[in-house]
Design a protein around this motif. Structure first.
Motif, PDB file in Angstrom:
ATOM      1  N   ASP A   1       0.836  -1.102  -0.036  1.00 42.48           N
ATOM      2  CA  ASP A   1      -0.039  -0.087  -0.010  1.00 42.48           C
ATOM      3  C   ASP A   1       0.831   1.216   0.019  1.00 42.48           C
ATOM      4  OD1 ASP A   1       0.707   0.779   2.794  1.00 42.48           O
ATOM      5  OD2 ASP A   1      -0.916  -0.564   3.442  1.00 42.48           O
ATOM      6  N   GLY A   2       0.295   2.208  -0.103  1.00 41.89           N
ATOM      7  CA  GLY A   2       0.984   3.662  -0.201  1.00 41.89           C
ATOM      8  C   GLY A   2       1.910   4.074   1.095  1.00 41.89           C
ATOM      9  N   PHE A   3       1.394   3.837   2.228  1.00 40.98           N
ATOM     10  CA  PHE A   3       2.080   3.998   3.260  1.00 40.98           C
ATOM     11  C   PHE A   3       3.385   3.211   3.581  1.00 40.98           C
ATOM     12  CE2 PHE A   3      -2.354   4.621   5.029  1.00 40.98           C
ATOM     13  CZ  PHE A   3      -2.282   5.994   5.001  1.00 40.98           C
ATOM     14  N   GLU A   4       3.289   1.823   3.134  1.00 41.35           N
ATOM     15  CA  GLU A   4       4.526   0.967   2.960  1.00 41.35           C
ATOM     16  C   GLU A   4       5.680   1.468   1.703  1.00 41.35           C
ATOM     17  OE1 GLU A   4       5.634  -1.472   4.786  1.00 41.35           O
ATOM     18  OE2 GLU A   4       4.319  -0.960   6.202  1.00 41.35           O
ATOM     19  N   VAL A   5       4.996   1.880   0.731  1.00 43.79           N
ATOM     20  CA  VAL A   5       5.954   2.428  -0.229  1.00 43.79           C
ATOM     21  C   VAL A   5       6.596   3.535   0.375  1.00 43.79           C
ATOM     22  CG1 VAL A   5       5.918   3.483  -2.730  1.00 43.79           C
ATOM     23  CG2 VAL A   5       4.388   1.744  -2.341  1.00 43.79           C
ATOM     24  N   LEU A   6       5.997   4.498   0.892  1.00 46.80           N
ATOM     25  CA  LEU A   6       6.407   5.804   1.556  1.00 46.80           C
ATOM     26  C   LEU A   6       7.487   5.490   2.459  1.00 46.80           C
ATOM     27  CD1 LEU A   6       6.481   8.882   1.470  1.00 46.80           C
ATOM     28  CD2 LEU A   6       4.783   8.861   3.047  1.00 46.80           C
ATOM     29  N   LYS A   7       6.928   4.421   3.433  1.00 47.74           N
ATOM     30  CA  LYS A   7       7.915   4.163   4.489  1.00 47.74           C
ATOM     31  C   LYS A   7       9.326   3.592   4.038  1.00 47.74           C
ATOM     32  CE  LYS A   7       7.986   1.803   9.028  1.00 47.74           C
ATOM     33  NZ  LYS A   7       7.237   0.636   9.785  1.00 47.74           N
ATOM     34  N   LYS A   8       9.108   2.728   3.095  1.00 48.58           N
ATOM     35  CA  LYS A   8      10.504   2.138   2.465  1.00 48.58           C
ATOM     36  C   LYS A   8      11.296   3.130   1.778  1.00 48.58           C
ATOM     37  CE  LYS A   8       8.463  -2.459   2.292  1.00 48.58           C
ATOM     38  NZ  LYS A   8       9.322  -3.332   3.208  1.00 48.58           N
ATOM     39  N   LEU A   9      10.529   3.958   1.034  1.00 51.34           N
ATOM     40  CA  LEU A   9      11.287   4.945   0.441  1.00 51.34           C
ATOM     41  C   LEU A   9      12.008   5.987   0.965  1.00 51.34           C
ATOM     42  CD1 LEU A   9      11.545   6.412  -2.609  1.00 51.34           C
ATOM     43  CD2 LEU A   9       9.579   7.794  -2.001  1.00 51.34           C
ATOM     44  N   ARG A  10      11.421   6.530   2.217  1.00 54.69           N
ATOM     45  CA  ARG A  10      12.203   7.295   2.954  1.00 54.69           C
ATOM     46  C   ARG A  10      13.256   6.783   3.739  1.00 54.69           C
ATOM     47  NH1 ARG A  10      10.599  10.723   0.221  1.00 54.69           N
ATOM     48  NH2 ARG A  10       9.139  12.564   0.574  1.00 54.69           N
ATOM     49  N   ASN A  11      13.441   5.403   3.637  1.00 51.57           N
ATOM     50  CA  ASN A  11      14.671   4.940   4.297  1.00 51.57           C
ATOM     51  C   ASN A  11      15.754   5.472   3.627  1.00 51.57           C
ATOM     52  OD1 ASN A  11      13.424   3.591   6.418  1.00 51.57           O
ATOM     53  ND2 ASN A  11      13.116   1.855   5.091  1.00 51.57           N
ATOM     54  N   SER A  12      15.768   5.822   2.479  1.00 53.79           N
ATOM     55  CA  SER A  12      16.955   6.056   1.368  1.00 53.79           C
ATOM     56  C   SER A  12      16.688   7.234   0.379  1.00 53.79           C
ATOM     57  CB  SER A  12      17.216   4.820   0.447  1.00 53.79           C
ATOM     58  OG  SER A  12      16.264   4.426  -0.040  1.00 53.79           O
ATOM     59  N   HIS A  13      15.513   7.851   0.133  1.00 57.98           N
ATOM     60  CA  HIS A  13      15.211   8.664  -0.767  1.00 57.98           C
ATOM     61  C   HIS A  13      14.318   9.741  -0.146  1.00 57.98           C
ATOM     62  CE1 HIS A  13      16.552   5.671  -3.550  1.00 57.98           C
ATOM     63  NE2 HIS A  13      16.760   6.580  -4.303  1.00 57.98           N
ATOM     64  N   LEU A  14      14.376  11.161  -0.471  1.00 56.28           N
ATOM     65  CA  LEU A  14      13.740  12.458   0.112  1.00 56.28           C
ATOM     66  C   LEU A  14      13.103  12.991  -1.215  1.00 56.28           C
ATOM     67  CD1 LEU A  14      16.703  13.965   2.265  1.00 56.28           C
ATOM     68  CD2 LEU A  14      14.289  12.687   3.019  1.00 56.28           C
ATOM     69  N   THR A  15      12.803  12.113  -2.274  1.00 52.58           N
ATOM     70  CA  THR A  15      12.100  12.825  -3.329  1.00 52.58           C
ATOM     71  C   THR A  15      10.724  13.190  -2.663  1.00 52.58           C
ATOM     72  OG1 THR A  15      12.905  10.960  -4.535  1.00 52.58           O
ATOM     73  CG2 THR A  15      11.271  12.073  -5.628  1.00 52.58           C
ATOM     74  N   PRO A  16      10.302  14.621  -3.214  1.00 48.06           N
ATOM     75  CA  PRO A  16       9.046  14.931  -2.746  1.00 48.06           C
ATOM     76  C   PRO A  16       7.835  13.785  -3.085  1.00 48.06           C
ATOM     77  CG  PRO A  16      10.207  16.858  -3.867  1.00 48.06           C
ATOM     78  CD  PRO A  16      11.138  15.388  -4.013  1.00 48.06           C
ATOM     79  N   VAL A  17       6.877  13.798  -2.225  1.00 46.75           N
ATOM     80  CA  VAL A  17       5.901  12.980  -2.465  1.00 46.75           C
ATOM     81  C   VAL A  17       4.626  13.452  -2.008  1.00 46.75           C
ATOM     82  CG1 VAL A  17       4.666  10.692  -1.753  1.00 46.75           C
ATOM     83  CG2 VAL A  17       6.989  10.695  -2.029  1.00 46.75           C
ATOM     84  N   LEU A  18       3.443  13.579  -3.066  1.00 50.28           N
ATOM     85  CA  LEU A  18       2.152  14.107  -2.909  1.00 50.28           C
ATOM     86  C   LEU A  18       1.259  12.859  -2.835  1.00 50.28           C
ATOM     87  CD1 LEU A  18       0.096  16.346  -2.946  1.00 50.28           C
ATOM     88  CD2 LEU A  18       0.015  16.137  -5.440  1.00 50.28           C
ATOM     89  N   MET A  19       0.759  12.593  -1.478  1.00 50.66           N
ATOM     90  CA  MET A  19      -0.133  11.530  -1.187  1.00 50.66           C
ATOM     91  C   MET A  19      -1.459  11.731  -1.808  1.00 50.66           C
ATOM     92  SD  MET A  19       1.483   9.113   0.314  1.00 50.66           S
ATOM     93  CE  MET A  19       0.352   8.047   1.197  1.00 50.66           C
ATOM     94  N   LEU A  20      -2.154  10.771  -2.398  1.00 48.37           N
ATOM     95  CA  LEU A  20      -3.464  10.822  -2.939  1.00 48.37           C
ATOM     96  C   LEU A  20      -4.306   9.977  -1.978  1.00 48.37           C
ATOM     97  CD1 LEU A  20      -2.910  10.353  -6.890  1.00 48.37           C
ATOM     98  CD2 LEU A  20      -3.094  12.600  -5.482  1.00 48.37           C
ATOM     99  N   THR A  21      -5.062  10.645  -1.198  1.00 51.52           N
ATOM    100  CA  THR A  21      -5.833  10.003  -0.157  1.00 51.52           C
ATOM    101  C   THR A  21      -7.469   9.858  -0.265  1.00 51.52           C
ATOM    102  OG1 THR A  21      -6.342  12.128   1.262  1.00 51.52           O
ATOM    103  CG2 THR A  21      -4.327  10.919   1.541  1.00 51.52           C
ATOM    104  N   ALA A  22      -8.064   9.166   0.350  1.00 52.17           N
ATOM    105  CA  ALA A  22      -9.410   9.126   0.455  1.00 52.17           C
ATOM    106  C   ALA A  22     -10.207  10.319   1.082  1.00 52.17           C
ATOM    107  CB  ALA A  22      -9.969   7.775   1.046  1.00 52.17           C
ATOM    108  N   LYS A  23     -11.236  10.832   0.287  1.00 55.62           N
ATOM    109  CA  LYS A  23     -11.727  12.156   0.641  1.00 55.62           C
ATOM    110  C   LYS A  23     -12.231  11.724   2.268  1.00 55.62           C
ATOM    111  CE  LYS A  23     -15.007  15.591  -1.003  1.00 55.62           C
ATOM    112  NZ  LYS A  23     -13.842  16.600  -0.891  1.00 55.62           N
TER     113      LYS A  23
END
Length: 231
Positions: free
Chosen positions: A62-84
């Motif tokens: 899921d998006g949270f796991e992707v972000l968590k793993k990404l932040r371990n090594s990358h600081l690329t800006p992320v815009l989350m698309l969430t449920a309204k």
């Protein structure tokens, strides 16, 4: 604002196709992944992205796991698309290091505005007219390289966190309102019940606290934040 590299991670094929058609004429090069695993692999690959658009509900990861793993090594800006209306998704995404969020369904113009604000901020910080290194107490911030050190230890800040800390340090000793932080950093007026700035400041405090026990950012409830230098 042309030829910016975006990565869209979303499992809705029709949605990603429409978004590609909408963003391409604006000068964005858009790559697409339809599941969390392939999206994470692309985000951590050799290609450098200016921004990642990341849906929360994804197969495999899921998006949270992707972000968590990404932040371990990358600081690329992320815009989350969430449920309204799902405040948990918004807050949890910001806690994990997302730069901003946008609830679905959204107006394409609003998405374009959010993308422009994040990309512009990342471009403008190193090119700021205020280039001098800021040294306040045990914190040193270098705008030209977007580096921050606390007691000579490097802090891994996202672009949004860096910009907020930069603005607070520039105005040290003076109260900076949440709305000013939102407008200057996120590129939008702060909406009612919007906790984005609060969460980013909380992340900055947590990272500073690893190396220093001094309270550097004070909260003035309902008003804003104040950067203080001890002693």
């Amino acid at each position: 604002m042309t030829n910016k590299q975006l990565l869209l991670i979303d499992d809705d094929v029709e949605f990603t196709g429409l978004l590609s058609q909408y963003l391409s004429p604006q000068g964005y090069q858009l790559d697409v992944a339809h599941d969390g695993e392939s999206g994470l692999a692309m985000a951590k690959g050799h290609k450098k992205y200016d921004l990642i658009l990341l849906d929360v509900m994804l197969p495999k990861l899921d998006g949270f796991e992707v972000l968590k793993k990404l932040r371990n090594s990358h600081l690329t800006p992320v815009l989350m698309l969430t449920a309204k209306g799902d405040d948990f998704d918004k807050i949890f995404g910001l806690e994990l290091g997302a730069d901003d969020y946008l609830p679905k369904p959204f107006n394409h113009r609003e998405l374009s505005a959010r993308i422009k604000a994040i990309v512009r901020r990342m471009e403008n910080v190193p090119n700021s007219t205020i280039q001098q290194i800021l040294s306040l107490g045990d914190v040193v911030l270098a705008p030209a390289t977007m580096q921050v050190k606390c007691q000579d230890n490097a802090l891994e800040l996202t672009g949004t966190e860096f910009s907020i800390l930069h603005l607070l340090m520039l105005n040290h000793g003076n109260l900076v309102s949440k709305n000013e932080l939102s407008e200057k950093v996120l590129g939008r007026k702060m909406a009612a019940f919007d906790r984005s700035i609060d969460m980013h400041v909380s992340n900055i405090r947590r990272k500073l606290a690893v190396f220093s026990s001094e309270e550097k950012i004070k909260t003035h409830r309902g008003a804003g934040y104040l950067y203080v230098v001890q002693g």
